[in-house]
Design a protein around this motif. Structure first.
Motif, mmCIF file in Angstrom:
data_model
loop_
_atom_site.group_PDB
_atom_site.id
_atom_site.type_symbol
_atom_site.label_atom_id
_atom_site.label_comp_id
_atom_site.label_asym_id
_atom_site.label_seq_id
_atom_site.Cartn_x
_atom_site.Cartn_y
_atom_site.Cartn_z
ATOM 1 N N VAL A 60 46.272 22.839 35.283
ATOM 2 C CA VAL A 60 45.678 21.898 34.338
ATOM 3 C C VAL A 60 44.201 21.701 34.641
ATOM 4 O O VAL A 60 43.359 21.657 33.729
ATOM 5 C CB VAL A 60 46.425 20.549 34.375
ATOM 6 N N TYR B 81 41.095 22.612 32.208
ATOM 7 C CA TYR B 81 40.164 21.540 31.848
ATOM 8 C C TYR B 81 38.721 21.958 32.118
ATOM 9 O O TYR B 81 37.827 21.742 31.306
ATOM 10 C CB TYR B 81 40.515 20.281 32.635
ATOM 11 N N VAL C 280 42.908 19.093 27.095
ATOM 12 C CA VAL C 280 43.661 19.626 28.231
ATOM 13 C C VAL C 280 44.897 20.367 27.733
ATOM 14 O O VAL C 280 45.067 21.561 27.990
ATOM 15 C CB VAL C 280 44.066 18.496 29.204
ATOM 16 N N TYR C 281 45.768 19.674 27.019
ATOM 17 C CA TYR C 281 46.970 20.300 26.487
ATOM 18 C C TYR C 281 46.699 20.751 25.049
ATOM 19 O O TYR C 281 46.372 19.924 24.192
ATOM 20 C CB TYR C 281 48.150 19.327 26.508
ATOM 21 N N SER D 100 47.968 15.204 25.168
ATOM 22 C CA SER D 100 47.186 14.423 26.139
ATOM 23 C C SER D 100 45.975 13.750 25.497
ATOM 24 O O SER D 100 45.215 13.059 26.173
ATOM 25 C CB SER D 100 46.690 15.346 27.268
ATOM 26 N N GLN E 250 41.354 12.171 27.516
ATOM 27 C CA GLN E 250 42.557 12.896 27.911
ATOM 28 C C GLN E 250 43.347 12.102 28.943
ATOM 29 O O GLN E 250 42.775 11.587 29.922
ATOM 30 C CB GLN E 250 42.184 14.268 28.484
ATOM 31 N N LEU F 255 47.021 12.670 31.060
ATOM 32 C CA LEU F 255 48.102 13.613 31.329
ATOM 33 C C LEU F 255 49.475 12.963 31.203
ATOM 34 O O LEU F 255 50.463 13.635 30.900
ATOM 35 C CB LEU F 255 47.933 14.228 32.719
ATOM 36 N N HIS G 53 42.037 11.376 32.538
ATOM 37 C CA HIS G 53 41.726 12.629 33.211
ATOM 38 C C HIS G 53 40.379 13.133 32.708
ATOM 39 O O HIS G 53 40.206 13.425 31.532
ATOM 40 C CB HIS G 53 42.816 13.671 32.916
#
Length: 281
Positions: A13, A17, A45-46, A51, A106, A108, A115
């Motif tokens: 991750v 990122y 991120v996702y 996220s 973001q 998680l 994040h």
């Protein structure tokens, strides 16, 4: 084994990122009233947006409104907001009150901390209107137009550095008769007006206000002056009108002739001789 799995997932991750790149700088975007606009999210991120959170701050307000929570549009915001496949925030039929700062963040997990950093986007909305009622737009009448930029800095304030509003030159290449608003990009007002004395040729004419950033035209908006009491009906040539009349008359003649032929023949009266024979028998 589970710890190794979680460590690997966290490392993956983090790498994803970092690859997306986060500048931390605020992106400025411009839109006209009524347009659609997509605000990019530069810290995803996702890829499935699970996220992603979008927050909104209106100009002059300290209140933060969450419009997207972990990839889902808030129920009371679904009318004109949607989320793109790249987690961008799509705003349809933009209104002046949509201007402000939109921040993509973001998370998680639902209960975890943020994040990475923010990815803010400032949306400014360009508007144009007539302070003169449209029913009063006639030849020899004065018309006053107002061009305004609604932004995170507010309305009617000094423009962002490098941004300026101006009226486009008319067909003759001369300046409008009366206008307000500095042409200095460093001290330009984002609320300018234009006053003109209308002429007959100005019926259905477009008046354009242009937004320039660092010498480059970013966006423009038009207002059409339509005189009250005028008809926008399409005028047909006289030949077309005569043809229409002729076809109508021909259709009427054919209808009358057809109806006469379809009537049953009238019965003939009995002959005198036949009546006498019938009486004698």
């Amino acid at each position: 084994m589970a710890d190794i799995h979680h460590s690997f997932l966290g490392l993956l991750v983090t790498v994803l990122y970092l690859l997306t790149g986060v500048s931390g700088e605020t992106l400025s975007m411009f839109s006209r009233v009524g347009d659609d606009v997509s605000l990019p999210c530069n810290n995803v991120v996702y890829p499935n947006c699970s996220s992603t959170v979008w927050n909104y701050n209106r100009a002059g307000s300290t209140v933060t409104i969450e419009v997207v929570a972990l990839g889902k549009i808030k129920d009371d915001k679904t009318e004109r907001l949607s989320l793109g496949s790249d987690c961008s925030l799509h705003v349809s039929n933009v209104r002046a009150e949509d201007a402000g700062r939109y921040t993509c963040q973001q998370f998680l997990t639902e209960t975890g901390s943020q994040h990475g950093g923010d990815a803010p986007v400032d949306l400014s909305v360009l508007t144009i209107s007539s302070t003169t009622p449209v029913t009063d737009l006639t030849p020899d009448a004065d018309m006053t137009l107002r061009c305004s930029l609604f932004s995170f800095m507010g309305h009617g304030t000094q423009c962002i550095s490098g941004v300026s509003l101006s009226w486009v030159l008319n067909e003759t290449g001369t300046e409008p008769q009366k206008y307000s608003g500095s042409q200095d990009p460093q001290h330009s007002s984002c609320d300018i007006t234009l006053t003109v004395t209308l002429q007959k040729k100005d019926n259905n004419r477009k008046w354009t206000c242009t937004l320039t950033e660092k010498g480059n035209v970013k966006i423009s908006i038009d207002f059409t002056s339509t005189f009250s009491g005028t008809s926008n009906a399409v005028k047909l040539p006289i030949s077309h009108i005569m043809l229409f009349v002729a076809l109508t008359i021909m259709a009427a003649i054919v209808t009358i002739h057809t109806s006469r032929r379809s009537r049953p023949p009238k019965a003939l009266p009995p002959q005198a001789g036949e009546s006498h024979r019938h009486w004698s028998s």
